[in-house]
Design an enzyme around this catalytic site. Sequence first.
Site, PDB file in Angstrom:
ATOM      1  N   CYS A 103       0.835  -1.205   0.000  1.00  0.00           N
ATOM      2  CA  CYS A 103       0.000   0.000   0.000  1.00  0.00           C
ATOM      3  C   CYS A 103       0.874   1.261   0.000  1.00  0.00           C
ATOM      4  CB  CYS A 103      -0.903  -0.001   1.246  1.00  0.00           C
ATOM      5  SG  CYS A 103      -2.030   1.400   1.255  1.00  0.00           S
ATOM      6  N   CYS A 105       0.007   4.330   0.671  1.00  0.00           N
ATOM      7  CA  CYS A 105      -0.549   5.435   1.461  1.00  0.00           C
ATOM      8  C   CYS A 105      -0.136   5.381   2.925  1.00  0.00           C
ATOM      9  CB  CYS A 105      -2.071   5.419   1.372  1.00  0.00           C
ATOM     10  SG  CYS A 105      -2.683   5.282  -0.304  1.00  0.00           S
ATOM     11  N   CYS A 124      -5.298  -5.014   0.865  1.00  0.00           N
ATOM     12  CA  CYS A 124      -4.863  -5.225   2.244  1.00  0.00           C
ATOM     13  C   CYS A 124      -5.954  -5.936   3.064  1.00  0.00           C
ATOM     14  CB  CYS A 124      -4.517  -3.882   2.879  1.00  0.00           C
ATOM     15  SG  CYS A 124      -5.917  -2.742   2.924  1.00  0.00           S
ATOM     16  N   CYS A 133     -10.732   0.999   2.422  1.00  0.00           N
ATOM     17  CA  CYS A 133      -9.553   1.389   1.647  1.00  0.00           C
ATOM     18  C   CYS A 133      -9.234   2.833   1.988  1.00  0.00           C
ATOM     19  CB  CYS A 133      -9.820   1.240   0.147  1.00  0.00           C
ATOM     20  SG  CYS A 133      -8.484   1.864  -0.894  1.00  0.00           S
TER      21      CYS A 133
HETATM   22 FE1  SF4 Z   1      -4.028   0.547   0.093  1.00  0.00          FE
HETATM   23 FE2  SF4 Z   1      -6.612   0.478  -0.522  1.00  0.00          FE
HETATM   24 FE3  SF4 Z   1      -4.999  -1.391  -1.546  1.00  0.00          FE
HETATM   25 FE4  SF4 Z   1      -5.610  -1.380   1.088  1.00  0.00          FE
HETATM   26  S1  SF4 Z   1      -7.001  -1.740  -0.628  1.00  0.00           S
HETATM   27  S2  SF4 Z   1      -3.576  -1.672   0.167  1.00  0.00           S
HETATM   28  S3  SF4 Z   1      -5.746   0.825   1.519  1.00  0.00           S
HETATM   29  S4  SF4 Z   1      -4.902   0.810  -1.977  1.00  0.00           S
END
Ligand code: SF4
Length: 166
Positions: A103, A105, A124, A133
Amino acid sequence: MKNFSLCFLFLRLNILFLACQGFLMGQNHGVGRYSYPIFQAADGAATDTEHDVALEKATKAMTAFTNKYLKNTDTKICQDPSVAAVVIKGLAEHKVALGSPLCPCRFYEDKEAEAKDGYWNCPCVPMRERHECHCMLFLTDDNEFSGDSQHISYEEVVKLNEGFSA
Ligand code: SF4
């Protein structure tokens, strides 16, 4: 609408900062752009061309994954598609550097260890278990930032990242 725009801009800049964290904080742990083992040159560094080819391939793969997962989970991309574009590019950068779409972020003390652990590899655990998310790539209909689309093209991802490259 002005608050939304500021929020999106902040998210995009935050992802860009996190993508650069290894360089900015000296915590690259040997997994940055020029040390991915598959693309090493004689001096141990990957060439720009090799990296660019790998990144293009990974960006196409992460775009295809995103479009499929949006449909599988009945989620939508953000009403500002550049948010999805920047997140996809961040996932692709991690796929090239780490071998896993970690991820983009979040801040990590050790990206290699996190990628091996798998909890924050996309999708994730919070997304798989609760449809959460925090990157705003996969948004449920009750999210105020959710748009109408379940699709983004590779060309859009590239275009919308212009000016936001790490
Ligand atoms: Fe990141 Fe969203 Fe992927 Fe989770 S689902 S790893 S928060 S982009």
